[in-house]
Design an enzyme around this catalytic site. Structure first.
Site, short mmCIF file in Angstrom:
data_model
loop_
_atom_site.label_atom_id
_atom_site.label_comp_id
_atom_site.label_asym_id
_atom_site.label_seq_id
_atom_site.Cartn_x
_atom_site.Cartn_y
_atom_site.Cartn_z
N SER A 9 0.86 -1.13 0.05
CA SER A 9 -0.12 -0.11 -0.13
C SER A 9 1.01 1.20 0.00
O SER A 9 1.62 1.34 0.92
CB SER A 9 -1.05 0.05 1.13
OG SER A 9 -1.41 1.46 1.26
N HIS A 34 -1.11 -1.13 -4.13
CA HIS A 34 -2.33 -1.09 -3.69
C HIS A 34 -2.41 0.41 -3.58
O HIS A 34 -1.64 1.17 -2.81
CB HIS A 34 -2.38 -1.84 -2.29
CG HIS A 34 -3.71 -1.62 -1.61
ND1 HIS A 34 -4.86 -2.44 -1.77
CD2 HIS A 34 -4.17 -0.87 -0.76
CE1 HIS A 34 -5.88 -1.91 -1.10
NE2 HIS A 34 -5.41 -0.89 -0.30
N ASP A 36 -4.48 3.84 -2.24
CA ASP A 36 -5.52 3.93 -1.25
C ASP A 36 -6.16 5.41 -1.63
O ASP A 36 -5.56 6.25 -1.51
CB ASP A 36 -5.14 3.84 0.34
CG ASP A 36 -4.98 2.45 0.53
OD1 ASP A 36 -6.09 1.65 0.33
OD2 ASP A 36 -4.01 2.24 1.31
N MET A 38 -8.83 8.26 -0.60
CA MET A 38 -9.65 8.51 0.57
C MET A 38 -10.21 9.79 0.28
O MET A 38 -9.62 10.68 -0.29
CB MET A 38 -8.94 8.57 1.73
CG MET A 38 -8.21 7.04 2.11
SD MET A 38 -7.45 7.33 3.93
CE MET A 38 -6.62 5.56 3.58
N HIS A 75 -8.12 1.01 -4.21
CA HIS A 75 -8.86 0.90 -3.06
C HIS A 75 -9.75 2.10 -2.92
O HIS A 75 -9.15 3.07 -2.11
CB HIS A 75 -8.28 0.31 -1.87
CG HIS A 75 -9.17 0.29 -0.47
ND1 HIS A 75 -8.40 -0.06 0.85
CD2 HIS A 75 -10.48 -0.12 -0.19
CE1 HIS A 75 -9.53 -0.10 1.48
NE2 HIS A 75 -10.65 -0.19 0.84
N MET A 77 -12.00 4.32 -1.05
CA MET A 77 -12.57 4.58 0.30
C MET A 77 -13.28 5.91 0.26
O MET A 77 -12.91 6.87 0.67
CB MET A 77 -11.52 4.72 1.51
CG MET A 77 -11.28 3.18 1.75
SD MET A 77 -9.51 3.26 2.61
CE MET A 77 -8.32 3.18 1.33
N MET A 167 -11.67 -5.99 5.10
CA MET A 167 -10.77 -5.05 5.68
C MET A 167 -10.48 -5.52 7.12
O MET A 167 -11.25 -6.00 7.85
CB MET A 167 -11.43 -3.76 6.08
CG MET A 167 -11.67 -2.92 4.83
SD MET A 167 -10.14 -2.32 3.74
CE MET A 167 -8.96 -1.60 5.40
N ASP A 201 -6.46 -6.41 4.26
CA ASP A 201 -5.78 -5.03 4.11
C ASP A 201 -5.94 -4.57 5.57
O ASP A 201 -6.98 -4.24 5.99
CB ASP A 201 -6.38 -4.33 2.91
CG ASP A 201 -5.88 -2.72 3.07
OD1 ASP A 201 -4.96 -2.55 3.71
OD2 ASP A 201 -6.72 -2.05 2.39
C1 DX5 Z 1 -6.05 1.63 5.57
C2 DX5 Z 1 -5.79 1.37 4.05
C3 DX5 Z 1 -4.55 0.47 4.11
C4 DX5 Z 1 -3.46 0.84 4.79
C5 DX5 Z 1 -2.88 -0.17 5.25
O1 DX5 Z 1 -7.27 2.34 5.31
O2 DX5 Z 1 -6.74 0.80 3.19
O3 DX5 Z 1 -4.47 -0.02 2.78
O4 DX5 Z 1 -2.44 1.66 3.98
O5 DX5 Z 1 -1.53 -0.08 6.04
P1 DX5 Z 1 -1.07 -0.86 7.14
O6 DX5 Z 1 -0.36 -2.16 6.27
O7 DX5 Z 1 0.15 -0.13 7.76
O8 DX5 Z 1 -1.98 -1.54 7.94
ZN ZN Z 2 -6.34 -0.20 1.37
#
Ligand code: DX5
Ligand code: ZN
Length: 245
Positions: A9, A34, A36, A38, A75, A77, A167, A201
């Site tokens: 990620s 990956h 992310d 948000m 991903h 969010m 998750m 994840d």
């Molecule tokens: C959290 C993200 C993850 C995050 C995971 O909302 O979706 O992808 O980057 O990070 P770690 O591996 O540090 O938990």
């Molecule tokens: Zn993620």
């Protein structure tokens, strides 16, 4: 079971040198990136949007097949996931993984769109496929795995999800503690679907990977464990070995 896929990620990468971080992690043995996304609304944090994905895409060779090396696993969010599919596809997203919880919105198809269209997880999967990319569906810890059975079993026009994301932390931040309480969802899915790509994840590391692998996860996201390591390639190898053994 499907092959092990390690997807660092980039949330934990150096955002000031993101292109290089992306090419480095692939060179260190990662399969996917990956990514992310948000929006400060679906989750209480913000990252970046399609323009940044467009700029990092040239740093990683496009996959030559479905689930191949270099897959951009986005991903999402975000609220109104339907609204952004086209922009992310154009930016170089290969797999658009939306959240079940956000997928019932009434949203315009694009920022400039005029037509409101009500959507649902099944319709959204069909729509993502219609744009030529893969579709994933994610559930938060508070969402029951039971919402997924009908989506997998009774898809619209045979448009099944290409991946399910369970998750193992509350979405929003990297570096949180792994929630082993979510693993029964993975086991239940794996028992029914030996070939399904099941992603986990949140909080995955050399410590927690054995449990996730035992439950049947094959797509492994790790942010802080990979980007915080002095030798990321070794962490990637350990994660892969745990899934393959
Ligand atoms: C959290 C993200 C993850 C995050 C995971 O909302 O979706 O992808 O980057 O990070 P770690 O591996 O540090 O938990
Ligand atoms: Zn993620």
């Amino acid at each position: 079971s499907p092959p092990a896929i390690i997807a660092p990620s980039i949330l934990s990468a150096d955002f000031g040198a993101l292109g290089k971080a992306c090419s480095d992690t692939i060179a260190q043995g990662a399969d996917w990136l990956h990514v992310d996304i948000m929006d400060g609304h679906f989750v209480p944090n913000m990252t970046f949007g399609a323009p940044v994905v467009t700029k990092i895409r040239p740093h990683v060779a496009r996959p030559t097949s479905a689930y191949g090396k270099g897959t951009f696993d986005c991903h999402m969010m975000i609220a109104e996931p339907k609204r952004w599919v086209r922009d992310f596809k154009d930016a170089g997203c290969d797999l658009y993984c939306f959240h079940y919880e956000a997928a019932f919105s009434t949203a315009a198809e694009s920022p400039s769109g005029t037509s409101d269209s009500k959507t649902s997880p099944k319709e959204l999967i069909k729509y993502i496929h219609s744009l030529g990319i893969q579709a994933g569906i994610a559930i938060k810890p508070s969402t029951s795995v039971d919402v997924l059975w009908d989506i997998i079993e009774n898809p619209v026009d045979k448009e099944r999800p290409d991946m399910v994301l369970i998750m193992t932390v509350e979405p929003g931040f990297g570096g949180q503690s792994f929630m082993a309480s979510e693993l029964p969802k993975v086991s239940a899915l794996r028992a029914k679907y030996p070939e399904l790509h099941i992603e986990v994840d949140g909080g995955l590391s050399e410590k927690t990977i054995p449990q996730a692998a035992d439950a049947g996860a094959n797509v492994i996201v790790a942010g802080s464990a990979v980007f915080g390591a002095s030798d990321p390639s070794q962490v990637i190898a350990v994660l892969r070995e745990a899934v393959e053994s």
